[in-house]
Design a protein around this motif. Sequence first.
Motif, short mmCIF file in Angstrom:
data_model
loop_
_atom_site.label_atom_id
_atom_site.label_comp_id
_atom_site.label_asym_id
_atom_site.label_seq_id
_atom_site.Cartn_x
_atom_site.Cartn_y
_atom_site.Cartn_z
N GLU A 1 -54.10 8.55 -50.02
CA GLU A 1 -55.13 9.49 -49.60
C GLU A 1 -54.68 10.16 -48.30
N LYS A 2 -54.86 11.46 -48.23
CA LYS A 2 -54.52 12.24 -47.04
C LYS A 2 -55.82 12.68 -46.38
N ARG A 3 -55.93 12.38 -45.07
CA ARG A 3 -57.12 12.77 -44.33
C ARG A 3 -56.70 13.58 -43.11
N VAL A 4 -57.16 14.83 -43.03
CA VAL A 4 -56.86 15.68 -41.89
C VAL A 4 -57.86 15.34 -40.80
N GLU A 5 -57.33 14.89 -39.65
CA GLU A 5 -58.19 14.49 -38.54
C GLU A 5 -58.41 15.61 -37.54
N SER A 6 -57.42 16.48 -37.38
CA SER A 6 -57.60 17.64 -36.50
C SER A 6 -56.60 18.72 -36.91
N HIS A 7 -56.97 19.94 -36.58
CA HIS A 7 -56.09 21.08 -36.91
C HIS A 7 -55.28 21.52 -35.70
N MET A 8 -55.81 21.32 -34.49
CA MET A 8 -55.09 21.69 -33.27
C MET A 8 -55.21 20.57 -32.27
N PRO A 9 -54.22 19.82 -32.01
CA PRO A 9 -52.95 19.80 -32.74
C PRO A 9 -53.15 19.21 -34.13
N PRO A 10 -52.26 19.55 -35.06
CA PRO A 10 -52.42 19.01 -36.41
C PRO A 10 -52.23 17.49 -36.44
N ARG A 11 -53.21 16.80 -37.00
CA ARG A 11 -53.13 15.34 -37.14
C ARG A 11 -53.62 14.97 -38.53
N THR A 12 -52.77 14.26 -39.24
CA THR A 12 -53.09 13.82 -40.60
C THR A 12 -52.85 12.33 -40.68
N ARG A 13 -53.72 11.62 -41.37
CA ARG A 13 -53.57 10.18 -41.60
C ARG A 13 -53.42 9.96 -43.09
N TYR A 14 -52.53 9.04 -43.41
CA TYR A 14 -52.30 8.66 -44.80
C TYR A 14 -52.69 7.21 -44.97
N SER A 15 -53.33 6.91 -46.08
CA SER A 15 -53.70 5.53 -46.41
C SER A 15 -53.59 5.34 -47.91
N LEU A 16 -53.51 4.10 -48.31
CA LEU A 16 -53.43 3.79 -49.74
C LEU A 16 -54.81 3.82 -50.37
N ILE B 1 -42.62 3.91 -48.53
CA ILE B 1 -43.88 4.51 -48.08
C ILE B 1 -45.04 3.58 -48.40
N ILE B 2 -45.08 3.10 -49.62
CA ILE B 2 -46.16 2.19 -50.03
C ILE B 2 -46.15 0.95 -49.15
N ARG B 3 -44.98 0.37 -48.94
CA ARG B 3 -44.88 -0.85 -48.13
C ARG B 3 -45.38 -0.61 -46.70
N ALA B 4 -45.00 0.51 -46.11
CA ALA B 4 -45.45 0.82 -44.75
C ALA B 4 -46.96 1.02 -44.69
N LEU B 5 -47.52 1.66 -45.70
CA LEU B 5 -48.96 1.91 -45.71
C LEU B 5 -49.77 0.66 -46.04
N LEU B 6 -49.14 -0.37 -46.58
CA LEU B 6 -49.84 -1.63 -46.80
C LEU B 6 -50.28 -2.24 -45.47
N GLU B 7 -49.59 -1.88 -44.38
CA GLU B 7 -49.94 -2.36 -43.05
C GLU B 7 -51.17 -1.64 -42.49
N GLY B 8 -51.55 -0.52 -43.10
CA GLY B 8 -52.71 0.25 -42.65
C GLY B 8 -52.39 1.73 -42.59
N PRO B 9 -53.42 2.55 -42.38
CA PRO B 9 -53.23 3.99 -42.32
C PRO B 9 -52.26 4.39 -41.22
N LYS B 10 -51.52 5.46 -41.47
CA LYS B 10 -50.54 5.94 -40.50
C LYS B 10 -50.51 7.47 -40.52
N GLY B 11 -50.21 8.04 -39.35
CA GLY B 11 -49.94 9.46 -39.25
C GLY B 11 -48.55 9.73 -39.79
#
Length: 108
Positions: free
Chosen positions: A66-81, A26-36
């Motif tokens: 860090e978890k950032r909720v971008e929208s609730h409908m449809p649900p979209r969350t972005r994760y970043s280090l 997970i850490i390695r993948a997020l080093l490339e940038g934020p991801k849903g």
Amino acid sequence: MAEHEAAYCPVYAALNLLQEKWTLHIIRALLEGPKGFNELSRAIGGVNPATLSQRLEHLVSLGLVEKRVESHMPPRTRYSLTEAGRELEAVIAAIDRWARKNLKAPVA
């Protein structure tokens, strides 16, 4: 100093965290940038959604992700280090150097 404080070893605690299956992936993948969530799942490959969700929750609670909720409908969350999470790049780079030097690629 309380007995439990005297017994605390940061190296032991860090190794316990980092040895959890999928955590370093997970850490390695997020080093490339934020991801849903789904993007992260595809980047890692092979992790089931329940496990990924549990690992992400744990990493968020520790302040590494860090978890950032971008929208609730449809649900979209972005994760970043976080900064603390990005500091693990040196750990992953050290593992990469060691592995390239000492592990042979599997024979097809």
